[in-house]
Write a protein that holds these residues in place. Structure first.
Motif, PDB file in Angstrom:
ATOM      1  N   ARG A  37       1.282  -1.181   0.008  1.00 37.12           N
ATOM      2  CA  ARG A  37      -0.062   0.261   0.286  1.00 37.12           C
ATOM      3  C   ARG A  37       0.987   1.223  -0.184  1.00 37.12           C
ATOM      4  O   ARG A  37       1.471   1.913   0.969  1.00 37.12           O
ATOM      5  CB  ARG A  37      -0.463   0.086   1.310  1.00 37.12           C
ATOM      6  CG  ARG A  37      -1.926   1.155   1.364  1.00 37.12           C
ATOM      7  CD  ARG A  37      -3.303   0.925   2.537  1.00 37.12           C
ATOM      8  NE  ARG A  37      -3.886  -0.288   1.730  1.00 37.12           N
ATOM      9  CZ  ARG A  37      -4.604  -1.016   2.979  1.00 37.12           C
ATOM     10  NH1 ARG A  37      -4.256  -0.416   3.755  1.00 37.12           N
ATOM     11  NH2 ARG A  37      -5.285  -2.281   2.648  1.00 37.12           N
ATOM     12  N   GLY A  38       0.880   1.757  -1.057  1.00 36.18           N
ATOM     13  CA  GLY A  38       2.068   3.247  -1.498  1.00 36.18           C
ATOM     14  C   GLY A  38       3.560   2.313  -1.305  1.00 36.18           C
ATOM     15  O   GLY A  38       3.296   1.772  -1.602  1.00 36.18           O
ATOM     16  N   THR A  39       4.192   3.267  -0.626  1.00 30.50           N
ATOM     17  CA  THR A  39       5.520   2.650  -0.152  1.00 30.50           C
ATOM     18  C   THR A  39       5.589   1.386   0.835  1.00 30.50           C
ATOM     19  O   THR A  39       7.113   0.752   1.833  1.00 30.50           O
ATOM     20  CB  THR A  39       6.935   3.939   0.334  1.00 30.50           C
ATOM     21  OG1 THR A  39       5.595   4.466   1.633  1.00 30.50           O
ATOM     22  CG2 THR A  39       6.512   4.773  -1.173  1.00 30.50           C
ATOM     23  N   ASP A  74      -3.910  -1.139  -3.744  1.00 27.79           N
ATOM     24  CA  ASP A  74      -2.978  -1.956  -3.006  1.00 27.79           C
ATOM     25  C   ASP A  74      -2.358  -2.196  -4.337  1.00 27.79           C
ATOM     26  O   ASP A  74      -3.466  -2.260  -5.317  1.00 27.79           O
ATOM     27  CB  ASP A  74      -3.813  -2.301  -2.353  1.00 27.79           C
ATOM     28  CG  ASP A  74      -3.493  -2.136  -0.700  1.00 27.79           C
ATOM     29  OD1 ASP A  74      -3.750  -0.826   0.039  1.00 27.79           O
ATOM     30  OD2 ASP A  74      -4.441  -2.579  -0.290  1.00 27.79           O
ATOM     31  N   GLN A  75      -1.103  -2.432  -3.827  1.00 23.37           N
ATOM     32  CA  GLN A  75      -0.363  -3.155  -5.184  1.00 23.37           C
ATOM     33  C   GLN A  75      -0.010  -5.125  -4.089  1.00 23.37           C
ATOM     34  O   GLN A  75       0.202  -5.139  -3.829  1.00 23.37           O
ATOM     35  CB  GLN A  75       0.929  -2.701  -5.612  1.00 23.37           C
ATOM     36  CG  GLN A  75       1.457  -2.970  -6.660  1.00 23.37           C
ATOM     37  CD  GLN A  75       2.361  -1.816  -7.222  1.00 23.37           C
ATOM     38  OE1 GLN A  75       2.325  -1.280  -7.927  1.00 23.37           O
ATOM     39  NE2 GLN A  75       3.682  -2.564  -6.569  1.00 23.37           N
ATOM     40  N   ILE A  76      -0.403  -5.454  -5.294  1.00 23.74           N
ATOM     41  CA  ILE A  76       0.298  -7.625  -5.384  1.00 23.74           C
ATOM     42  C   ILE A  76       1.679  -7.132  -5.880  1.00 23.74           C
ATOM     43  O   ILE A  76       1.588  -6.774  -7.312  1.00 23.74           O
ATOM     44  CB  ILE A  76      -1.023  -8.264  -5.690  1.00 23.74           C
ATOM     45  CG1 ILE A  76      -2.344  -7.509  -5.114  1.00 23.74           C
ATOM     46  CG2 ILE A  76      -0.515  -9.514  -5.893  1.00 23.74           C
ATOM     47  CD1 ILE A  76      -3.859  -8.669  -5.400  1.00 23.74           C
ATOM     48  N   VAL A  77       2.126  -7.692  -5.372  1.00 22.98           N
ATOM     49  CA  VAL A  77       3.895  -7.648  -5.924  1.00 22.98           C
ATOM     50  C   VAL A  77       4.184  -9.157  -6.108  1.00 22.98           C
ATOM     51  O   VAL A  77       4.704 -10.161  -5.026  1.00 22.98           O
ATOM     52  CB  VAL A  77       4.696  -6.714  -5.646  1.00 22.98           C
ATOM     53  CG1 VAL A  77       6.208  -7.127  -6.787  1.00 22.98           C
ATOM     54  CG2 VAL A  77       4.148  -5.448  -5.858  1.00 22.98           C
TER      55      VAL A  77
END
Length: 258
Positions: free
Chosen positions: A194-196, A224-227
């Protein structure tokens, strides 16, 4: 979606002291793919008790504080953000759109009904909330609604980018929308950002995958980001890669000189 979990064990960190070393267990009965206000309140209570307990390490307590803050935000602000979507069905109202964009407020706007605020509304409360709001205009509405969130899926997947995902989807479902893991994917290092800030990774992320946790249960929200990182090449892989570069360079150099 079929209810998946009557028991939700929330792993907050690795290295806690005492018999509760690996997890802070939270029981819901029966469980749901979307957490209710009661579920979140119970979960918040468990995190707050863990923070106050001498049985947990500083690392676990820090993770518990971060999770507690996210839950408080959900309880106060609700789950809906600008850019989310609501899939909507109202019996007897065929002229209403089946998907509505969440606007600043947050709110949605429906033809004939006007604007409906979603401030403070959880995804699990959406159908009931819209039933109450539409009930001010029509008699005994039958409403079915589902929240969709916009997520970024990046890394070692076949089609990285932004996707609109049901909140009751599994993390693995979201990854499959992006084409699934590529051959170089390292599922052991899968994380959610989430962000950084990384909000879920490591043992807790793996436990969520294996237990079939939904995005809602993991407190994932729009943006949000799924990496999914790539596997790091071993020493022989690095040697092979650089060897291929050297051979290719020699071959091309020979062709140019010739």
């Amino acid at each position: 979606m079929i209810l998946r979990n009557a028991f939700l064990a929330v792993a907050v960190a690795v290295g806690a002291a005492g018999p509760l070393a690996a997890q802070i267990p939270v029981e819901f009965g029966p469980g749901s793919s979307e957490l209710s206000r009661g579920d979140l309140t119970q979960l918040l209570d468990r995190y707050e008790k863990a923070i106050a307990s001498p049985a947990y390490s500083a690392q676990v307590k820090d993770a518990a504080r971060a999770n507690a803050d996210r839950i408080r935000d959900r309880l106060e602000q609700g789950d809906f953000h600008v850019g989310d979507r609501v899939v909507l069905s109202v019996q007897g109202e065929p002229n209403l759109p089946d998907t509505v964009l969440v606007e600043p407020g947050p709110q949605i706007t429906l033809p004939l009904f006007g604007s409906i605020s979603l401030a403070g509304v959880l995804r699990s409360e959406l159908s009931e909330h819209l039933t109450q709001e539409l009930g001010k205009v029509i008699h005994d509405p039958v409403v079915r609604a589902q929240g969709l969130m916009r997520l970024s899926i990046q890394g070692s997947v076949y089609r990285s980018g932004f996707y609109v995902v049901p909140a009751d989807a599994l993390v693995s479902d979201a990854i499959m929308l992006a084409g699934g893991p590529a051959g170089s994917a390292n599922l052991d290092n899968l994380r959610i950002e989430r962000g950084t800030t990384t909000i879920l990774e490591g043992a807790a992320m793996q436990e969520a995958l294996h237990s079939g946790r939904t995005l809602d249960q993991l407190n994932v929200q729009a943006g949000d980001q799924i990496v999914l990182p790539e596997k790091k090449a071993g020493p022989w892989g690095v040697i092979a890669r650089y060897g291929l570069i050297v051979i290719t360079g020699v071959f091309l150099g020979g062709r140019i000189i010739g």
